[in-house]
Design a protein around this motif. Structure first.
Motif, short mmCIF file in Angstrom:
data_model
loop_
_atom_site.label_atom_id
_atom_site.label_comp_id
_atom_site.label_asym_id
_atom_site.label_seq_id
_atom_site.Cartn_x
_atom_site.Cartn_y
_atom_site.Cartn_z
N LYS A 173 -25.21 16.43 -24.61
CA LYS A 173 -24.32 15.56 -25.38
C LYS A 173 -22.85 15.87 -25.10
CE LYS A 173 -23.44 13.53 -29.85
NZ LYS A 173 -23.93 13.31 -31.20
N LEU A 174 -22.51 17.15 -25.02
CA LEU A 174 -21.13 17.53 -24.78
C LEU A 174 -20.66 17.07 -23.40
CD1 LEU A 174 -21.07 21.10 -26.33
CD2 LEU A 174 -19.83 19.10 -27.15
N GLU A 229 -30.84 14.19 -27.56
CA GLU A 229 -29.58 14.68 -28.10
C GLU A 229 -29.66 14.97 -29.59
OE1 GLU A 229 -26.37 12.05 -27.06
OE2 GLU A 229 -26.39 12.67 -24.96
N CYS A 231 -27.40 20.18 -26.96
CA CYS A 231 -25.96 20.28 -27.21
C CYS A 231 -25.18 20.08 -25.93
CB CYS A 231 -25.65 21.65 -27.83
SG CYS A 231 -23.90 21.93 -28.17
N ASN A 232 -25.58 20.76 -24.87
CA ASN A 232 -24.86 20.65 -23.60
C ASN A 232 -24.95 19.27 -22.99
OD1 ASN A 232 -23.83 23.25 -23.66
ND2 ASN A 232 -25.61 24.12 -22.65
N CYS A 286 -19.81 24.46 -27.10
CA CYS A 286 -19.01 24.44 -28.33
C CYS A 286 -18.98 25.84 -28.95
CB CYS A 286 -19.58 23.44 -29.33
SG CYS A 286 -18.62 23.34 -30.86
N SER A 317 -20.44 13.22 -23.26
CA SER A 317 -19.25 12.75 -23.98
C SER A 317 -17.97 13.07 -23.21
CB SER A 317 -19.20 13.39 -25.37
OG SER A 317 -20.29 12.97 -26.14
N ALA A 318 -17.90 14.27 -22.65
CA ALA A 318 -16.71 14.67 -21.89
C ALA A 318 -16.50 13.78 -20.67
CB ALA A 318 -16.82 16.13 -21.47
N THR A 348 -16.07 19.60 -34.14
CA THR A 348 -15.55 19.81 -32.79
C THR A 348 -16.35 19.05 -31.76
OG1 THR A 348 -14.74 22.01 -33.38
CG2 THR A 348 -15.01 21.55 -31.03
N CYS A 349 -17.68 19.24 -31.75
CA CYS A 349 -18.49 18.65 -30.68
C CYS A 349 -19.29 17.42 -31.12
CB CYS A 349 -19.44 19.70 -30.08
SG CYS A 349 -20.76 20.22 -31.20
N GLY A 379 -23.68 24.86 -31.01
CA GLY A 379 -24.68 23.82 -30.86
C GLY A 379 -25.67 23.75 -32.00
#
Length: 111
Positions: free
Chosen positions: A24-25, A57, A21-22, A88, A28-29, A103-104, A93
């Motif tokens: 990918k976040l 991911e 999750c982290n 998120c 993306s960010a 959201t994420c 996640g």
């Protein structure tokens, strides 16, 4: 006879879900493509191919310590940041099976 997949014998645990999750976040960010992140991991000394990052991911690939350090370096964070509680707050996640977080954008494996 078909051999079980590695995921069936050793499913991704809570920490693995946090990392995926982290990654990918943060990717993306920072508006990094999977290809660009692959290139950055190579610059950090351990190339993770684009398919490997995509599978990581999506929860279909486990991550080892060397990969964790390379991804952290490529993303400009500490390895501990990738292990921390997911960024998120809506789905932590881990959205319900078969759903993707609005959201994420994280979706559960097999979704």
């Amino acid at each position: 006879m078909t051999q079980p997949t590695p995921d069936a014998r050793n499913p991704l645990g809570e920490t693995g879900h946090r990392v995926r999750c982290n990654v990918k976040l943060i990717r993306s960010a920072r508006q990094l493509s999977i290809q660009k992140l692959s290139e950055l991991t190579a610059q950090s000394g351990r190339r993770i191919p684009p398919l490997g990052i995509s599978r990581l991911e999506s929860g279909k690939r486990r991550i080892d310590v060397d990969d964790l350090v390379a991804l952290a370096s490529a993303l400009g964070v500490k390895p501990a940041d990738l292990l921390a509680e997911p960024l998120c707050r809506d789905c932590s996640g881990m959205p319900p099976a078969g759903f993707t977080c609005n959201t994420c954008g994280i979706g559960t494996p097999g979704a």
